[in-house]
Design a protein around this motif. Structure first.
Motif, PDB file in Angstrom:
ATOM      1  N   TYR A  79     -31.272 -64.639 -40.951  1.00 47.71           N
ATOM      2  CA  TYR A  79     -32.265 -65.404 -40.551  1.00 47.71           C
ATOM      3  C   TYR A  79     -33.090 -65.092 -39.424  1.00 47.71           C
ATOM      4  O   TYR A  79     -32.649 -64.576 -38.470  1.00 47.71           O
ATOM      5  N   SER A  80     -34.180 -65.663 -39.410  1.00 57.25           N
ATOM      6  CA  SER A  80     -35.123 -65.256 -37.990  1.00 57.25           C
ATOM      7  C   SER A  80     -35.040 -66.391 -37.430  1.00 57.25           C
ATOM      8  O   SER A  80     -35.286 -67.886 -37.788  1.00 57.25           O
ATOM      9  N   LEU A  81     -35.273 -66.254 -35.939  1.00 55.18           N
ATOM     10  CA  LEU A  81     -35.042 -67.377 -34.952  1.00 55.18           C
ATOM     11  C   LEU A  81     -36.133 -67.192 -33.810  1.00 55.18           C
ATOM     12  O   LEU A  81     -36.152 -65.962 -33.367  1.00 55.18           O
ATOM     13  N   ILE A  82     -36.872 -68.213 -33.513  1.00 52.46           N
ATOM     14  CA  ILE A  82     -37.683 -67.865 -32.326  1.00 52.46           C
ATOM     15  C   ILE A  82     -37.356 -69.230 -31.386  1.00 52.46           C
ATOM     16  O   ILE A  82     -37.512 -70.409 -32.049  1.00 52.46           O
ATOM     17  N   GLY A  83     -37.292 -69.200 -30.081  1.00 55.69           N
ATOM     18  CA  GLY A  83     -37.148 -70.195 -29.321  1.00 55.69           C
ATOM     19  C   GLY A  83     -38.392 -70.446 -28.426  1.00 55.69           C
ATOM     20  O   GLY A  83     -39.646 -70.217 -28.893  1.00 55.69           O
ATOM     21  N   TYR A  84     -38.452 -71.068 -27.348  1.00 52.12           N
ATOM     22  CA  TYR A  84     -39.556 -71.494 -26.416  1.00 52.12           C
ATOM     23  C   TYR A  84     -39.061 -71.611 -24.971  1.00 52.12           C
ATOM     24  O   TYR A  84     -38.073 -72.258 -24.758  1.00 52.12           O
ATOM     25  N   ASP A  85     -39.838 -71.088 -24.165  1.00 55.32           N
ATOM     26  CA  ASP A  85     -39.721 -71.252 -22.667  1.00 55.32           C
ATOM     27  C   ASP A  85     -39.682 -69.698 -22.176  1.00 55.32           C
ATOM     28  O   ASP A  85     -40.044 -69.429 -20.997  1.00 55.32           O
ATOM     29  N   ASP A  86     -39.040 -68.760 -22.930  1.00 58.72           N
ATOM     30  CA  ASP A  86     -38.559 -67.427 -22.296  1.00 58.72           C
ATOM     31  C   ASP A  86     -37.702 -67.546 -21.244  1.00 58.72           C
ATOM     32  O   ASP A  86     -38.019 -67.011 -20.088  1.00 58.72           O
ATOM     33  N   SER A  87     -36.448 -68.160 -21.404  1.00 58.42           N
ATOM     34  CA  SER A  87     -35.566 -68.501 -20.324  1.00 58.42           C
ATOM     35  C   SER A  87     -35.156 -67.111 -19.997  1.00 58.42           C
ATOM     36  O   SER A  87     -34.963 -66.087 -20.563  1.00 58.42           O
ATOM     37  N   ASP A  88     -34.072 -67.075 -18.736  1.00 58.88           N
ATOM     38  CA  ASP A  88     -33.368 -65.846 -18.388  1.00 58.88           C
ATOM     39  C   ASP A  88     -32.330 -65.497 -19.461  1.00 58.88           C
ATOM     40  O   ASP A  88     -32.060 -64.286 -19.480  1.00 58.88           O
ATOM     41  N   LEU A  89     -31.928 -66.597 -20.210  1.00 60.01           N
ATOM     42  CA  LEU A  89     -30.638 -66.340 -20.943  1.00 60.01           C
ATOM     43  C   LEU A  89     -31.370 -65.728 -22.420  1.00 60.01           C
ATOM     44  O   LEU A  89     -30.725 -65.074 -23.207  1.00 60.01           O
ATOM     45  N   SER A  90     -32.697 -65.659 -22.472  1.00 63.80           N
ATOM     46  CA  SER A  90     -33.104 -65.248 -23.851  1.00 63.80           C
ATOM     47  C   SER A  90     -32.961 -63.842 -24.070  1.00 63.80           C
ATOM     48  O   SER A  90     -32.975 -63.320 -25.335  1.00 63.80           O
ATOM     49  N   THR A  91     -32.801 -63.086 -23.186  1.00 63.04           N
ATOM     50  CA  THR A  91     -32.560 -61.509 -23.010  1.00 63.04           C
ATOM     51  C   THR A  91     -31.201 -61.297 -23.361  1.00 63.04           C
ATOM     52  O   THR A  91     -30.638 -60.127 -23.531  1.00 63.04           O
ATOM     53  N   MET A  92     -30.280 -62.341 -22.964  1.00 61.01           N
ATOM     54  CA  MET A  92     -28.918 -61.906 -22.973  1.00 61.01           C
ATOM     55  C   MET A  92     -28.045 -62.325 -24.099  1.00 61.01           C
ATOM     56  O   MET A  92     -26.791 -62.143 -24.308  1.00 61.01           O
ATOM     57  N   THR A  93     -28.724 -62.810 -25.233  1.00 59.56           N
ATOM     58  CA  THR A  93     -28.215 -63.326 -26.420  1.00 59.56           C
ATOM     59  C   THR A  93     -27.969 -62.075 -27.156  1.00 59.56           C
ATOM     60  O   THR A  93     -28.726 -60.990 -27.138  1.00 59.56           O
ATOM     61  N   SER A  94     -27.020 -62.184 -28.159  1.00 68.97           N
ATOM     62  CA  SER A  94     -26.977 -61.091 -29.275  1.00 68.97           C
ATOM     63  C   SER A  94     -27.289 -61.685 -30.468  1.00 68.97           C
ATOM     64  O   SER A  94     -26.417 -62.390 -31.163  1.00 68.97           O
ATOM     65  N   PRO A  95     -28.739 -61.293 -31.105  1.00 73.20           N
ATOM     66  CA  PRO A  95     -29.470 -60.410 -30.685  1.00 73.20           C
ATOM     67  C   PRO A  95     -30.567 -60.979 -29.528  1.00 73.20           C
ATOM     68  O   PRO A  95     -30.336 -62.499 -29.516  1.00 73.20           O
ATOM     69  N   PRO A  96     -31.145 -60.297 -29.118  1.00 76.02           N
ATOM     70  CA  PRO A  96     -31.997 -60.952 -27.777  1.00 76.02           C
ATOM     71  C   PRO A  96     -33.260 -61.866 -28.751  1.00 76.02           C
ATOM     72  O   PRO A  96     -33.497 -61.718 -29.757  1.00 76.02           O
ATOM     73  N   LEU A  97     -33.454 -63.081 -27.894  1.00 74.37           N
ATOM     74  CA  LEU A  97     -34.066 -64.130 -28.439  1.00 74.37           C
ATOM     75  C   LEU A  97     -35.412 -63.912 -28.583  1.00 74.37           C
ATOM     76  O   LEU A  97     -35.977 -63.847 -27.363  1.00 74.37           O
ATOM     77  N   SER A  98     -36.292 -63.985 -29.466  1.00 75.13           N
ATOM     78  CA  SER A  98     -37.635 -64.063 -29.736  1.00 75.13           C
ATOM     79  C   SER A  98     -37.914 -65.547 -29.088  1.00 75.13           C
ATOM     80  O   SER A  98     -37.385 -66.435 -29.320  1.00 75.13           O
ATOM     81  N   THR A  99     -39.246 -65.492 -28.107  1.00 76.35           N
ATOM     82  CA  THR A  99     -39.354 -66.936 -27.574  1.00 76.35           C
ATOM     83  C   THR A  99     -40.811 -66.732 -27.200  1.00 76.35           C
ATOM     84  O   THR A  99     -41.624 -65.869 -27.153  1.00 76.35           O
ATOM     85  N   VAL A 100     -41.136 -68.176 -26.693  1.00 70.28           N
ATOM     86  CA  VAL A 100     -42.720 -68.221 -26.185  1.00 70.28           C
ATOM     87  C   VAL A 100     -42.776 -68.359 -24.699  1.00 70.28           C
ATOM     88  O   VAL A 100     -42.009 -69.253 -24.021  1.00 70.28           O
ATOM     89  N   ILE A 112     -30.307 -71.292 -28.433  1.00 66.59           N
ATOM     90  CA  ILE A 112     -28.849 -70.610 -28.325  1.00 66.59           C
ATOM     91  C   ILE A 112     -27.843 -71.476 -28.826  1.00 66.59           C
ATOM     92  O   ILE A 112     -26.811 -70.868 -29.372  1.00 66.59           O
ATOM     93  N   GLY A 113     -27.867 -72.568 -28.540  1.00 67.43           N
ATOM     94  CA  GLY A 113     -26.864 -73.693 -29.198  1.00 67.43           C
ATOM     95  C   GLY A 113     -26.805 -73.611 -30.782  1.00 67.43           C
ATOM     96  O   GLY A 113     -25.796 -73.542 -31.354  1.00 67.43           O
ATOM     97  N   LEU A 114     -28.158 -73.340 -31.221  1.00 69.71           N
ATOM     98  CA  LEU A 114     -28.220 -73.369 -32.806  1.00 69.71           C
ATOM     99  C   LEU A 114     -27.444 -71.941 -33.273  1.00 69.71           C
ATOM    100  O   LEU A 114     -26.970 -71.954 -34.241  1.00 69.71           O
ATOM    101  N   MET A 115     -27.874 -71.064 -32.593  1.00 65.43           N
ATOM    102  CA  MET A 115     -27.181 -69.636 -32.885  1.00 65.43           C
ATOM    103  C   MET A 115     -25.790 -69.688 -32.905  1.00 65.43           C
ATOM    104  O   MET A 115     -25.065 -69.197 -33.721  1.00 65.43           O
ATOM    105  N   GLN A 116     -25.247 -70.165 -31.886  1.00 69.37           N
ATOM    106  CA  GLN A 116     -23.649 -70.160 -31.768  1.00 69.37           C
ATOM    107  C   GLN A 116     -22.967 -71.225 -33.069  1.00 69.37           C
ATOM    108  O   GLN A 116     -22.174 -70.641 -33.550  1.00 69.37           O
ATOM    109  N   GLY A 117     -23.845 -72.403 -33.184  1.00 76.23           N
ATOM    110  CA  GLY A 117     -23.237 -73.237 -34.391  1.00 76.23           C
ATOM    111  C   GLY A 117     -23.409 -72.562 -35.767  1.00 76.23           C
ATOM    112  O   GLY A 117     -22.419 -72.445 -36.495  1.00 76.23           O
ATOM    113  N   LEU A 118     -24.569 -71.735 -36.076  1.00 78.63           N
ATOM    114  CA  LEU A 118     -24.641 -70.925 -37.138  1.00 78.63           C
ATOM    115  C   LEU A 118     -23.573 -69.847 -37.317  1.00 78.63           C
ATOM    116  O   LEU A 118     -23.439 -69.378 -38.441  1.00 78.63           O
ATOM    117  N   SER A 119     -23.525 -69.116 -36.150  1.00 76.05           N
ATOM    118  CA  SER A 119     -22.592 -68.082 -36.404  1.00 76.05           C
ATOM    119  C   SER A 119     -21.150 -68.482 -36.378  1.00 76.05           C
ATOM    120  O   SER A 119     -20.661 -67.730 -37.496  1.00 76.05           O
TER     121      SER A 119
END
Length: 358
Positions: free
Chosen positions: A287-308, A270-277
């Motif tokens: 670019y495509s982005l995948i995170g990790y943990d499936d935190s509650d914030l992963s569905t609140m980003t724009s666009p929603p974050l792919s994650t593990v 999420i920090g990287l998304m903000q910095g790159l934006s």
């Protein structure tokens, strides 16, 4: 609470015990043995004491009982002290602690949260010597000399403990973990299957075994695809959103040739998304982005974050269950549990490559 009030409560406890002893026709010591379940007792004597207690509505003092048994009825949960970070607002720790607390509550145990400073000498055994805890669960442990020595001491003394989300190669410490090699492999393979050939990886500190395992999964997927490992695409943060934001200045220039990024947790993603934006790059578009943990914030980003998805709550529950087993039995079988993870694909990684340069 002042001393006078405390004294009055103590007198009431003693008076009640005396009343139970008198009604049952036994000594106060016998009443104590019945409620502490200690020493040889005849069933008839137990019946009389319990009946008298019921008639008098007597409830023994839980704290006094725990001291009599040499038990605290608390499990210590040791977490790293992170300056300016509210752990309960951090998805990773809050999910683990919720899982631990839920399971402990089912068995009538309390959770004693213990913060450990980064420069504080590690000594887990002293928690048991002070009778503050009946077992301990350790979160955020690192593969550093002082930590390993403290865990070796804990393990050799057969004290009930468990590590969560950390393992130590060459040691048989009790641990509950997740399959981070496979989780990383799934994420990187998904990006490769969309046509990406060069994948940037923002990892966490290497003193954490889950960072080491995520790197192994990344390398496994790259190698299987027949692509040489490019160390210039490997970056390291500290699992904070800020470190992800700061990494954008280094990662941004690479996006002309590499349009896929995998990060070792959602906070860095999420920090990287903000910095790159701020540099003019949009996730899911440029670019495509995948995170990790499936935190509650992963569905609140724009666009929603792919994650593990990592079953953090279940890991906490299992760790609590295993520590309680170790604390209540003589069975010291080594604990090594590894829970499965799964890739959750959302809009941040569903795009095909737009402009790939060879």
């Amino acid at each position: 609470m002042n001393a006078c009030t405390y004294s009055d409560k103590e007198v009431n406890i003693i008076a009640n015990r005396k009343e139970v002893a008198k009604l049952a026709g036994v000594s106060e010591a016998t009443v104590s043995r019945v409620f502490n379940n200690s020493g040889p007792l005849r069933e008839e004597t137990k019946r009389k004491v319990l009946q008298a207690a019921k008639e008098l509505n007597y409830h023994p003092n839980a704290i006094a009982q725990s001291f009599a048994r040499g038990k605290s009825n608390n499990i210590g949960v040791i977490v790293p002290y992170l300056p300016k970070v509210n752990l309960m607002s951090t998805y990773y720790f809050s999910e683990l602690l919720n899982g631990i607390g839920t399971k402990l509550g089912e068995f009538g145990y309390g959770l004693l949260l213990l913060f450990q400073q980064a420069n504080e000498p590690k000594d887990y055994v002293k928690l048991f010597l002070s009778q503050r805890v009946d077992g301990c669960i350790i979160l955020g442990s690192k593969n550093i000399p002082g930590e390993v020595a403290a865990l070796e001491n804990l393990h050799q003394l057969n004290l009930p403990y468990c590590l969560v989300n950390q393992s130590f190669s060459g040691y048989s410490f009790h641990s509950i973990d997740a399959d981070h090699i496979n989780g990383s492999f799934q994420a990187v393979s998904s990006l490769l299957n969309k046509g990406h050939k060069q994948i940037i990886f923002l990892n966490g500190p290497m003193e954490y075994s889950n960072s080491v395992e995520r790197l192994k999964g990344y390398e496994k997927a790259i190698t299987k695809a027949g692509i040489p490992l490019n160390e210039k695409l490997l970056f390291q943060g500290n699992y904070s959103r800020k470190s992800g934001f700061q990494a954008a200045i280094h990662i941004g220039p690479l996006l002309e040739n590499c349009q896929a990024i995998f990060t070792a947790n959602d906070r860095m993603a999420i920090g990287l998304m903000q910095g790159l934006s701020s540099l003019g790059y949009l996730a899911g578009d440029d670019y495509s982005l995948i995170g990790y943990d499936d935190s509650d914030l992963s569905t609140m980003t724009s666009p929603p974050l792919s994650t593990v998805n990592v079953p953090l709550f279940e890991m906490g529950q299992l760790a609590a269950e295993k520590v309680l087993q170790l604390a209540s039995t003589d069975d010291k079988t080594e604990i090594h549990e590894c829970l499965p993870v799964s890739l959750i694909e959302r809009a941040s990684s569903l795009n095909k490559i737009k402009r790939f340069k060879v």
